[in-house]
Design an enzyme around this catalytic site. Structure first.
Site, PDB file in Angstrom:
ATOM      1  N   TYR A 109     -18.449 -21.281 -29.408  1.00  0.00           N
ATOM      2  CA  TYR A 109     -18.389 -20.038 -28.953  1.00  0.00           C
ATOM      3  C   TYR A 109     -20.041 -18.776 -29.069  1.00  0.00           C
ATOM      4  O   TYR A 109     -20.248 -19.004 -30.493  1.00  0.00           O
ATOM      5  CB  TYR A 109     -17.641 -19.006 -29.533  1.00  0.00           C
ATOM      6  CG  TYR A 109     -17.112 -17.682 -29.169  1.00  0.00           C
ATOM      7  CD1 TYR A 109     -16.731 -17.236 -27.986  1.00  0.00           C
ATOM      8  CD2 TYR A 109     -18.058 -16.967 -29.825  1.00  0.00           C
ATOM      9  CE1 TYR A 109     -16.918 -16.407 -27.661  1.00  0.00           C
ATOM     10  CE2 TYR A 109     -17.421 -15.271 -29.630  1.00  0.00           C
ATOM     11  CZ  TYR A 109     -17.073 -15.193 -28.371  1.00  0.00           C
ATOM     12  OH  TYR A 109     -16.978 -13.250 -27.504  1.00  0.00           O
ATOM     13  N   GLU A 197     -21.132 -13.577 -23.024  1.00  0.00           N
ATOM     14  CA  GLU A 197     -20.546 -13.887 -23.335  1.00  0.00           C
ATOM     15  C   GLU A 197     -20.449 -15.418 -22.796  1.00  0.00           C
ATOM     16  O   GLU A 197     -20.012 -16.048 -21.586  1.00  0.00           O
ATOM     17  CB  GLU A 197     -18.762 -14.055 -23.538  1.00  0.00           C
ATOM     18  CG  GLU A 197     -17.940 -14.741 -24.644  1.00  0.00           C
ATOM     19  CD  GLU A 197     -16.313 -13.934 -24.361  1.00  0.00           C
ATOM     20  OE1 GLU A 197     -16.239 -13.783 -25.117  1.00  0.00           O
ATOM     21  OE2 GLU A 197     -15.528 -14.667 -23.734  1.00  0.00           O
TER      22      GLU A 197
END
Ligand code: GDP
Ligand code: MN
Length: 395
Positions: A109, A197
């Site tokens: 992530y 993101e």
């Protein structure tokens, strides 16, 4: 403002961020055409909606041949996807991303957001990629790493390298990972993002590091200097009421409940939402009519609130400073004329609490008009309590 994954990836590509080869498709034929062009063994067919969680909801499909591409595309186009981010009503798929498949060794992530506490951009990374980051943050916060970025220096290469090691990238991939972080940061700053993101950021079997998913949000206040980004707006993804309100210069946010409110000033609007909640009501919206409200925009606001039967009651809470109470009263009476044939009634109860500039004129106007269902309240507390009770009794 949000954009689609395929649009985010095009922007990232222009900054040199490694993303899979791929192209958007708006029809089944186009999907197959794109897949042919890619010519890869595995083709990923991805639903493009402004929400995450598509993987779990069946919106990401791996196709091994053109027939499968065709079938998946036909299945997804027009389908309503319900993910943990869409709400129960889901979102309809109008576009697909057709992408070459990647050989995933590990998912990570990575994101950039603005941290309000430090007033800096923060880079966040986690070796727990591909899953909901909120879950990682709640259950294993030690698996989230952060680098706060000095706005003058920008993301320093040593910070990116430190993040790459913290995430556990193998030696062969450290420079690829840190390089991607630096380029992603350049995109974040260059396009005035509020969020960038990548979930998942993947390490492939070939030890390449690529952004497999991409989500960019943009600061609305900076859109004026990015006409290329503003042009990517997809109105079908946005709340119809919010769009309509924005066209009249109203600050309207749909909150999904049934007690609507019309307020002036963001602070009072938030306090009004709070007090409705306090009395057990479900606010339908946040609405700041602003200082420049005219009878026309006020009447439009009433219609937006009532549209689709969402509002079962309306609380008007105006503290007239710049806003004149008589303008609000006139807007309310005008709205009644548009909404009801005789102009003498509102379809739902309206509790009006007015205070400030021209309040006496406004009260007299409401009294003279004697519109059915419109009631005057003396205090904010009394008004909120009353509208919540009226809506509850009607149900
Ligand atoms: P989201 O669920 O909306 O966040 O959509 P993502 O783009 O993150 O995709 C969800 C999951 O699909 C990823 O975490 C991957 O596990 C899987 N996925 C996406 N693309 C590929 C691919 O090219 N190959 C493989 N094997 N899996 C993929
Ligand atoms: Mn994702």
């Amino acid at each position: 403002m949000n954009i689609h994954e395929y649009q985010s990836k095009e922007i990232l590509r222009s900054y040199g961020v490694a993303v899979p080869k791929g192209k958007a498709a708006f029809s089944v034929e186009e999907a197959v055409e794109n897949a042919k062009e890619l010519g890869s063994n595995v083709v990923v067919v991805k639903a493009q909606i402004h929400a995450g969680g598509r993987g779990k909801a069946g919106g990401v499909k791996l196709a091994k041949n053109l027939d499968e591409v065709k079938n998946f595309a036909a299945e997804l186009l027009g389908k309503v996807l319900v993910t943990h981010q869409t709400g129960p009503e889901g979102k309809k798929v109008h576009r697909l991303l057709i992408e070459e498949g990647s050989n995933i060794k590990k998912e990570f992530y990575l994101s950039f957001v603005i941290d309000r506490q430090t007033a800096r951009v923060v880079m966040m990374g986690s070796p727990e990629g591909g899953v909901e980051i909120e879950k990682v943050a709640a259950e294993t916060p030690e698996k989230i790493f952060k680098e706060y970025i000095d706005p003058v220096i920008g993301l320093a290469p040593f910070q990116a390298t430190r993040m790459a090691y913290a995430l556990g990238f193998p030696q062969e991939a450290i420079r690829k990972a840190s390089g991607l972080m630096l380029k992603l940061y350049a995109a974040f700053v260059g396009k005035d993002c509020s969020l960038a993101e990548i979930n998942p950021l993947v390490l492939t079997a070939e030890d390449d590091v690529i952004a497999l998913d991409a989500k960019l949000n943009f600061d609305d206040s900076a859109l004026f200097r990015h006409p290329d980004i503003a042009a990517l707006r997809d109105e079908t993804e946005e709340d119809a009421k919010e769009l309509r309100a924005a066209k009249s210069g109203l600050n309207y946010v749909n909150l999904g409940g049934n007690v609507a409110c019309m307020v002036n000033g963001a602070g009072l609007a938030m306090a009004t939402v709070d007090i409705l909640k306090h009395f057990g009501g479900e606010p339908a919206n946040f609405l700041d009519v602003g200082g420049a409200s005219t009878p026309e925009t006020t009447a439009e606001a009433f219609q937006i609130m009532l549209d689709g039967g969402q509002a079962q009651g309306i609380f008007v809470n105006i503290f007239g400073g710049i806003v004149k109470c008589d303008n609000i009263a006139k807007g309310l009476l005008d709205a009644a004329k548009i909404i009801s044939p005789d102009g003498k009634s509102f379809p739902v109860p309206v509790v009006v609490r007015l205070e400030g500039t021209n309040v006496d004129i406004a009260r007299q106007m409401l009294k003279d008009a004697a519109v059915e269902n419109v009631m005057v309240a003396e205090t904010m507390e009394g008004g909120a309590e009353k509208i919540v009770r009226l809506v509850k009794n009607a149900n």
